[in-house]
Design a protein around this motif. Structure first.
Motif, PDB file in Angstrom:
ATOM      1  N   ILE A  54       0.851  -1.202   0.000  1.00 42.06           N
ATOM      2  CA  ILE A  54       0.000   0.000   0.000  1.00 42.06           C
ATOM      3  C   ILE A  54       0.879   1.242   0.000  1.00 42.06           C
ATOM      4  O   ILE A  54       0.646   2.187  -0.763  1.00 42.06           O
ATOM      5  CB  ILE A  54      -0.947  -0.010   1.229  1.00 42.06           C
ATOM      6  CG1 ILE A  54      -2.045  -1.059   1.052  1.00 42.06           C
ATOM      7  CG2 ILE A  54      -1.560   1.367   1.445  1.00 42.06           C
ATOM      8  CD1 ILE A  54      -2.932  -1.230   2.281  1.00 42.06           C
ATOM      9  N   LEU A  56       3.925   1.548  -1.068  1.00 40.14           N
ATOM     10  CA  LEU A  56       4.713   1.658  -2.300  1.00 40.14           C
ATOM     11  C   LEU A  56       3.838   1.786  -3.538  1.00 40.14           C
ATOM     12  O   LEU A  56       4.359   1.946  -4.645  1.00 40.14           O
ATOM     13  CB  LEU A  56       5.643   0.454  -2.440  1.00 40.14           C
ATOM     14  CG  LEU A  56       6.727   0.309  -1.359  1.00 40.14           C
ATOM     15  CD1 LEU A  56       7.517  -0.983  -1.574  1.00 40.14           C
ATOM     16  CD2 LEU A  56       7.673   1.509  -1.369  1.00 40.14           C
ATOM     17  N   GLY A  57       2.502   1.693  -3.372  1.00 41.31           N
ATOM     18  CA  GLY A  57       1.628   1.812  -4.538  1.00 41.31           C
ATOM     19  C   GLY A  57       1.596   0.576  -5.411  1.00 41.31           C
ATOM     20  O   GLY A  57       1.344   0.664  -6.616  1.00 41.31           O
ATOM     21  N   ASN A  59      -0.531  -2.280  -6.398  1.00 40.28           N
ATOM     22  CA  ASN A  59      -1.952  -2.639  -6.261  1.00 40.28           C
ATOM     23  C   ASN A  59      -2.358  -3.696  -7.264  1.00 40.28           C
ATOM     24  O   ASN A  59      -2.045  -3.534  -8.442  1.00 40.28           O
ATOM     25  CB  ASN A  59      -2.844  -1.412  -6.482  1.00 40.28           C
ATOM     26  CG  ASN A  59      -2.474  -0.270  -5.586  1.00 40.28           C
ATOM     27  OD1 ASN A  59      -2.051   0.762  -6.080  1.00 40.28           O
ATOM     28  ND2 ASN A  59      -2.599  -0.437  -4.295  1.00 40.28           N
ATOM     29  N   PRO A  60      -3.143  -4.703  -6.850  1.00 39.05           N
ATOM     30  CA  PRO A  60      -3.388  -5.092  -5.457  1.00 39.05           C
ATOM     31  C   PRO A  60      -2.119  -5.675  -4.846  1.00 39.05           C
ATOM     32  O   PRO A  60      -1.240  -6.129  -5.597  1.00 39.05           O
ATOM     33  CB  PRO A  60      -4.486  -6.155  -5.568  1.00 39.05           C
ATOM     34  CG  PRO A  60      -4.727  -6.419  -6.993  1.00 39.05           C
ATOM     35  CD  PRO A  60      -3.826  -5.584  -7.806  1.00 39.05           C
ATOM     36  N   PRO A  61      -2.009  -5.670  -3.521  1.00 34.75           N
ATOM     37  CA  PRO A  61      -0.815  -6.210  -2.860  1.00 34.75           C
ATOM     38  C   PRO A  61      -0.472  -7.611  -3.350  1.00 34.75           C
ATOM     39  O   PRO A  61      -1.370  -8.440  -3.533  1.00 34.75           O
ATOM     40  CB  PRO A  61      -1.214  -6.216  -1.384  1.00 34.75           C
ATOM     41  CG  PRO A  61      -2.213  -5.122  -1.266  1.00 34.75           C
ATOM     42  CD  PRO A  61      -2.980  -5.136  -2.558  1.00 34.75           C
TER      43      PRO A  61
END
Lengths: 204, 204, 204
Positions: A54, A56-57, A59-61
């Motif tokens: 989240i 580090l951006g 997405n999705p994890p």
């Protein structure tokens, strides 16, 4: 987390399993039902990596994209639910394995931050959060003040390991040996803290 | 959440209203002030959707972009603050409406994950988190161990509904009937659990 | 946060320092160890800005990319750990400084939301969350029901300031004077609430 070679993947899943056991055991003591135990196992094992992604951006994890990473906490959660007295007797072994899991999560978390181009200061923080985030979420959900902020040089070990990896990166040293040194430092500080009952100073 | 046709929008706002009432009532019992009651109503009603969007990389979260979705919890929060004894007497009706809200949030959350190209495993998790996330945030803010992890087959109902939607999607079945079946399953399991006092097993 | 001119940067760091002191003091009272005190200082000071950036999709969060913003809570945390009785005697001064920190965070948070193209409703919410988010995280980690939801017109002051900035923006007024008015309003409401012991109504 996000490891390619088979050895790293096995180590990674081992770290997930150990963190899952710690979450499941805490949930059993808090009298959660079987489903709550499995959720706590998953949150403890995967929460640090999810927070990392989240921040580090990503997405999705990544750990939420792979059945493997989810099935390990599910199975561990069910095993602990059924045989928790036996797991509780292994407390010392679980603590040692946890030191190793922390070492692994901190170094891979720091490396992941570099892999998306984050600066050194961000990599230190993200590495630390990857290592301790799952345990903090576990304690918040169980209405405890996070253990890692109260005892036994836990977050400090994570910080030291992350700093080693970042310094090695800034100096341009080869990444695998640097990660190994960082991980060994985390594990060594944790094992020494457990063995010698080291605690950080508390307020007067 | 993020529903286009008028019927779905109305259902969506109804789900938001029910979750808002549950958050506001819990805040009243915890002696929060009127502003805290409104905040808890909003967090409970919109928290699951916000977590969903953070995990899926939808920025800013869609429910934070629309006055409609915010005004419903605000109004519900104020009504509950003023007339909470009456709302508390409707407890059984609120629980039934909550089952329906959960059903809706789980299925739309799962569908939203697919709409941004997430894999099936992510869709299951995101659907579940959309459904139970608001209640978990409510309980954490009020310093309770999340109810959904302790009692009455709540998270399990969410999981089952999300799995049905994902299986339907993987089989290529038409999405609306599949979502309906998933939602009915969630609601049915919840209503049965409430009616028959079903609980998941707890540790010995 | 994310301020360019030197004056704003200084104000910004002052706001960070004040919030860090409030987090560190709360951690000292909760008997955290020295490392936990520093972590709480950092979470309280930077948490609102990190939540803001997560909601707006700014990755990694800007305050996690700069040693300056991290060293301030670290130093403040250590100072409070060592001399907390003296800091506790300054309680009134800390509360006034906190009103000023809140004013600053709310207005810069609202402005940051506009700078990435968010609509007005999102800007209000993000501004409010930037201001109160750090305090909420502090209280959750220390197992308290968030103070800002219980007492002294705190979240309401944040809301009013954010609304002023958004209205000014919608009317096309010049942004700096509008931000100043919004910030002064937040600070004035907070100071009055402290001085006159204003509290929002609680449930009967």
């Amino acid at each position: 987390m996000s490891a390619d070679p088979p050895l790293l993947l096995v180590l990674d899943l081992l770290g997930v399993a150990v963190f899952a056991a710690s979450g499941a055991l805490a949930a059993v003591y808090a009298k959660l039902d079987v489903f709550g135990v499995v959720v706590l196992a998953a949150v403890t094992a995967l929460g640090g990596g999810v927070l990392r992604d989240i921040l580090l951006g990503i997405n999705p994890p990544t750990t939420l994209q792979d059945w493997t990473f989810l099935s390990v906490p599910a199975v561990v959660g069910l095993l602990v639910f059924r045989w928790h007295p036996a797991v509780a007797r292994l407390q010392r072994a679980v603590q040692l394995a946890d030191a190793f899991g922390l070492a692994l999560f901190v170094t891979t978390g720091t490396a992941t931050a570099f892999s998306v181009g984050a600066p050194g200061v961000t990599a230190v923080l993200v590495g630390m959060i990857t290592g301790i985030g799952g345990g903090v979420l576990r304690d918040v959900l169980l209405r405890e003040i996070p253990t890692v902020l109260r005892r036994e040089i836990y977050a400090l070990a994570a910080l030291l390991g992350a700093v080693v990896v970042v310094i090695g990166h800034e100096l341009g040293l080869p990444s695998f040996p640097v990660a190994l040194v960082g991980a060994l430092l985390v594990a060594a500080v944790r094992v020494l803290a457990l063995w010698r009952h080291w605690n950080a100073p508390v307020p007067r």
